[in-house]
Motif scaffolding. Structure first.
Motif: not given
Length: 320
Positions: A1-6, A31-44, A59-61
């Motif tokens: 399952m592919r999940v998008l989190v805003t 989905a994020a406004r900031r270019e970098s933030f702490d997140h798991p490496v497996s998350v795109r 394009p993201h859906l």
């Protein structure tokens, strides 16, 4: 399952990413406004995703099954926007619907929307509670915008068949919490005497991990489709009891002075802090029986465990 989190860099979104990243059956897009933030490496991470009427989400859906929409223009105590309601509507209604409409067109199966208890109102009388079926009565621009987004999402679900799930959280606390909850911990940690020993109100709260657990449940549970759910810890507390339990979690004494509530409310009115007074002295309870009955869901974390986790994170962060 592919999940998008805003809202994936926010308080709730960032915790949700970590939980979802541990599930092998889920591919997570953030989905994020900031270019970098702490997140798991497996998350795109999908960068420069702005919740606005002009954002092109298409394009993201591709291939996305579920969207968890946690992004919003959030409530602030002193809003400096010249027209706060218009500012909230542009993001929370128009921005949300741009995402939702493109999601429906792309074949997204389910849209989980994090709304707010402010859709129901600002408070209850002690012993009564808002339920998922209570009539909405928002009183500020933020609450109005969330209500309007809910209404538009329900209409979209009827028109397109995309499933919509609405969750209305109360005050969320947990490791990394900010605002008034953080101030309370700072006061208790310093041993500051607080004038709340006589407050006998009743307020529903929700631990971050309890909210995230419900979100994950609502992503897949068949019975969640096109439903609205309240969420809390299921253990309502007075302000004085919350402070005592939080002090215990911090390993500190609770120095609570028994100042009558009417005096606190009068003092708050004199200095223009009625909103803060309502939060500290007033009641706001929610009934989560529908959430329990329809989903078979029970808050997995107790209040005291959640407070201990919150206090531990606070103490560790002060050592850094």
């Amino acid at each position: 399952m592919r999940v998008l989190v805003t809202g994936s860099s926010g308080f709730v979104g960032s915790r949700l990413l970590k939980v979802l990243a541990n599930k092998k059956s889920i591919e997570v897009l953030a989905a994020a406004r900031r270019e970098s933030f702490d997140h798991p490496v497996s998350v795109r991470v999908l960068k420069e995703c702005e919740l606005s009427p002009s954002m092109d989400w298409a394009p993201h859906l591709s291939g996305v099954d579920v969207i968890v929409h946690a992004a919003a223009r959030v409530h602030v105590m002193n809003d400096e926007a010249p027209d706060p309601l218009a500012a909230f509507r542009a993001v929370n209604v128009q921005g949300t619907m741009k995402l939702a409409e493109q999601a429906a067109s792309a074949g997204v199966r389910r849209f989980v929307f994090l709304s707010s208890i402010k859709v129901n109102g600002e408070g209850t009388t002690k012993g009564s509670a808002y339920s998922a079926d209570s009539l909405p009565a928002p009183s500020d621009p933020y609450g109005i915008s969330k209500m309007e987004a809910e209404q538009a999402l329900r209409a979209l679900a009827e028109r397109t068949g995309m499933e919509v799930v609405i969750i209305r959280p109360v005050l969320v606390y947990g490791p990394g919490v900010k605002a008034n909850f953080l101030k309370m911990m700072q006061w208790l940690d310093k041993g500051v005497p607080l004038p709340f020993g006589a407050i006998r109100n009743s307020r529903s709260l929700v631990a971050l991990d309890n909210l995230v657990d419900l979100v994950v449940t609502c992503m897949e549970h068949p019975a969640a489709a096109n439903q609205t759910f309240m969420v809390s810890d299921g253990d309502d507390l007075s302000t004085s009891e919350l402070l005592r339990r939080l002090a215990h979690a911090l390993g500190k004494p609770a120095r609570l002075l028994p100042v009558p509530g009417w005096i606190l409310k009068a003092a708050a009115s004199l200095i223009g802090k009625n909103d803060l007074s309502r939060r500290l002295c007033g009641s706001l309870q929610v009934d989560i029986s529908k959430t329990r009955d329809v989903l078979g869901w029970t808050p997995p974390i107790s209040v005291d465990t959640a407070l201990k986790d919150t206090a531990l994170h606070f103490q560790e962060s002060r050592k850094r």
